[in-house]
Structure formats: structure tokens, C-alpha cells
Motif scaffolding. Structure first.
Motif, PDB file in Angstrom:
ATOM      1  N   LEU A  46      35.304  21.245  12.752  1.00  0.00           N
ATOM      2  CA  LEU A  46      35.601  22.272  13.745  1.00  0.00           C
ATOM      3  C   LEU A  46      34.297  22.931  14.186  1.00  0.00           C
ATOM      4  N   PRO A  47      34.279  23.623  15.338  1.00  0.00           N
ATOM      5  CA  PRO A  47      33.031  24.218  15.839  1.00  0.00           C
ATOM      6  C   PRO A  47      32.655  25.529  15.154  1.00  0.00           C
ATOM      7  N   THR A  48      32.362  25.428  13.870  1.00  0.00           N
ATOM      8  CA  THR A  48      31.942  26.582  13.082  1.00  0.00           C
ATOM      9  C   THR A  48      31.105  26.102  11.912  1.00  0.00           C
ATOM     10  N   THR A  49      30.154  26.911  11.476  1.00  0.00           N
ATOM     11  CA  THR A  49      29.230  26.484  10.429  1.00  0.00           C
ATOM     12  C   THR A  49      29.877  26.354   9.055  1.00  0.00           C
ATOM     13  N   ASP A  50      31.068  26.919   8.871  1.00  0.00           N
ATOM     14  CA  ASP A  50      31.726  26.784   7.571  1.00  0.00           C
ATOM     15  C   ASP A  50      32.792  25.694   7.556  1.00  0.00           C
ATOM     16  N   ALA A  51      32.902  24.933   8.632  1.00  0.00           N
ATOM     17  CA  ALA A  51      33.860  23.821   8.670  1.00  0.00           C
ATOM     18  C   ALA A  51      33.322  22.642   7.870  1.00  0.00           C
ATOM     19  N   PRO A  52      34.194  21.797   7.343  1.00  0.00           N
ATOM     20  CA  PRO A  52      33.742  20.634   6.559  1.00  0.00           C
ATOM     21  C   PRO A  52      32.843  19.710   7.371  1.00  0.00           C
ATOM     22  N   SER A  70      32.839  23.781  23.101  1.00  0.00           N
ATOM     23  CA  SER A  70      33.682  24.797  22.492  1.00  0.00           C
ATOM     24  C   SER A  70      33.911  25.937  23.482  1.00  0.00           C
ATOM     25  N   LYS A  71      34.810  26.848  23.141  1.00  0.00           N
ATOM     26  CA  LYS A  71      35.139  27.971  24.024  1.00  0.00           C
ATOM     27  C   LYS A  71      33.902  28.781  24.377  1.00  0.00           C
ATOM     28  N   GLN A  72      33.032  29.013  23.416  1.00  0.00           N
ATOM     29  CA  GLN A  72      31.826  29.792  23.658  1.00  0.00           C
ATOM     30  C   GLN A  72      30.707  28.959  24.276  1.00  0.00           C
ATOM     31  N   GLY A  73      30.873  27.647  24.299  1.00  0.00           N
ATOM     32  CA  GLY A  73      29.888  26.768  24.895  1.00  0.00           C
ATOM     33  C   GLY A  73      28.686  26.483  24.032  1.00  0.00           C
ATOM     34  N   ASN A  74      28.747  26.818  22.734  1.00  0.00           N
ATOM     35  CA  ASN A  74      27.584  26.603  21.867  1.00  0.00           C
ATOM     36  C   ASN A  74      27.771  25.442  20.883  1.00  0.00           C
ATOM     37  N   TRP A  75      28.889  24.754  20.963  1.00  0.00           N
ATOM     38  CA  TRP A  75      29.126  23.550  20.161  1.00  0.00           C
ATOM     39  C   TRP A  75      29.584  22.441  21.106  1.00  0.00           C
ATOM     40  N   GLY A  85      33.396  14.681  16.105  1.00  0.00           N
ATOM     41  CA  GLY A  85      33.288  15.986  15.476  1.00  0.00           C
ATOM     42  C   GLY A  85      32.396  16.902  16.289  1.00  0.00           C
ATOM     43  N   TRP A  86      32.098  18.064  15.732  1.00  0.00           N
ATOM     44  CA  TRP A  86      31.393  19.128  16.437  1.00  0.00           C
ATOM     45  C   TRP A  86      29.958  19.276  15.946  1.00  0.00           C
ATOM     46  N   VAL A  87      29.035  19.442  16.910  1.00  0.00           N
ATOM     47  CA  VAL A  87      27.616  19.614  16.611  1.00  0.00           C
ATOM     48  C   VAL A  87      27.118  20.850  17.351  1.00  0.00           C
TER      49      VAL A  87
END
Length: 202
Positions: A46-52, A70-75, A85-87
Motif C-alpha cells: 500500500l502507499p505508506t511507509t509502514d505497509a509490507p 496515490s491520492k496525495q500524488g507522492n506514491w 505495488g507502491w513506490v
């Protein structure tokens, strides 16, 4: 799991689209930057630093395909083989777009399943590969023009000659799943010749 990921993408895609109206058109190719040679770039569920972490990219990886933000446009949601996956976009740099004779990205390909088929594009023809063999057909018309074509925005319409028949093909922007993996692609394909529907990647 892959069905859950795909459903999640479909549910929140309208939010991405409204949030990223001013962002560059996707899909697009990116290169990894600002990662130390002894380090790797994490690809997350997921687009967050604590996601697996589900995969990693090398510190100098190139041609990373981003299909959505992502919604915020940073991933960025990236595709890699049969997974996605998300980067963090902090570590990705968009490549300068290039086009071939048709106005398409040189690396563009389209494919489908049941049965498997793949289309690649040359200067004035397409090559279709299927289990029974490979054939090349001349492209006789295409739209829009080379200058105006941005397959991620305008799509691409063309016709090719198959014996006495002309086949109409369309490449259209929009998320696409091959139905067999977790990968989500940024373009889809339809025509009047093959099994009619598939996905396209860069």
C-alpha cells in the motif's frame, strides 16, 4: 489476495484521477534515483511507509512502469512481471517521452490470454504472436497524427490489412488486469480480429 488488490485499485481509482488532474499522463516509464549503491528501493503493498514490502528495485533500476498515483500524488503504482505495488516517487524520475514512427512509445506492447497473444509495433506494421505462430500485418491507417498522439491521453486508433479485410484496433487509456496475476496495466486494447480485448504495457 490479488483479487482484493485489484478491487482496491478499482474502488479508489476515481479518487486518484480527481487528485492528479495536473499530473503527467500515465502510464509512463521512470528510473530509480537517489538510492545508495548498497541499498534497494522498497515496493510496498500500500502507499505508506509502514505497509509490507512485497518486492525491491535495484538502486539503478530503469524503465519502471508507473500506471497510477496515490491520492496525495507522492506514491506510484508500479508493475513488475506478475506483481505490482507502491513506490515512493521521491526516488523515481520520469523518463523523457520518446515516440516511434507511429507516435507510440517504442517499447509498447499489447497482449491477451485464452489463447495467449502478443502484439508489437514496427514502423508501418504490427506483429502478432500466438501459439500457432507469428504473423506481420501492414498498418494502413492510424489516428491521431504523430505530433498529436499521446497514447496515455488520446489513445491510438489504427487499421491493418489482413488479406482482403481491414481490421480495426484501438489502444485506450484506463486500468486493465490480465485476470491471471496481481499486475495492473495502464492501457487496454480491443480490436475486431483477435479475442477482442487485452492489456498494453510499456
Amino acid at each position: 489476495m490479488k483479487r482484493l488488490i485489484y478491487l482496491l485499485l478499482i474502488v479508489i481509482w476515481p479518487i486518484w484521477a480527481s487528485a492528479d488532474d495536473i499530473a503527467p499522463a500515465l502510464p509512463a516509464l521512470y528510473d530509480v534515483i537517489d538510492v545508495a549503491p548498497d541499498d534497494r528501493l522498497n515496493v510496498r503493498l500500500l502507499p505508506t511507509t509502514d505497509a509490507p514490502i512485497i518486492e525491491i528495485l535495484g538502486h539503478n533500476a530503469t524503465n519502471v512502469e508507473v500506471v497510477a498515483l496515490s491520492k496525495q500524488g507522492n506514491w506510484g503504482y508500479v508493475t513488475m512481471g506478475e506483481i505490482g505495488g507502491w513506490v515512493s516517487l521521491r526516488f523515481l524520475q520520469r523518463q523523457q517521452a520518446s515516440k516511434n514512427y507511429l507516435g507510440l512509445p517504442p517499447t509498447l506492447y499489447c497482449f491477451g490470454t485464452e489463447p495467449f497473444w502478443t502484439i508489437t509495433f514496427q514502423a508501418d506494421a504490427i506483429t502478432i504472436s500466438r501459439p500457432e505462430g507469428t504473423e506481420t500485418y501492414p498498418i494502413v491507417t492510424s489516428s491521431p497524427s504523430l505530433v498529436e498522439t499521446s497514447v496515455s491521453v488520446t489513445g491510438f486508433r489504427f487499421e491493418w490489412q489482413n488479406g482482403d479485410n481491414r481490421v480495426r484496433g484501438h489502444i485506450l487509456p484506463g486500468l486493465c488486469s490480465d485476470g491471471m496475476s496481481e499486475t495492473v496495466y495502464g492501457l487496454h486494447y480491443v480490436d475486431t480480429f483477435l479475442p477482442n480485448a487485452g492489456c498494453c504495457g510499456l
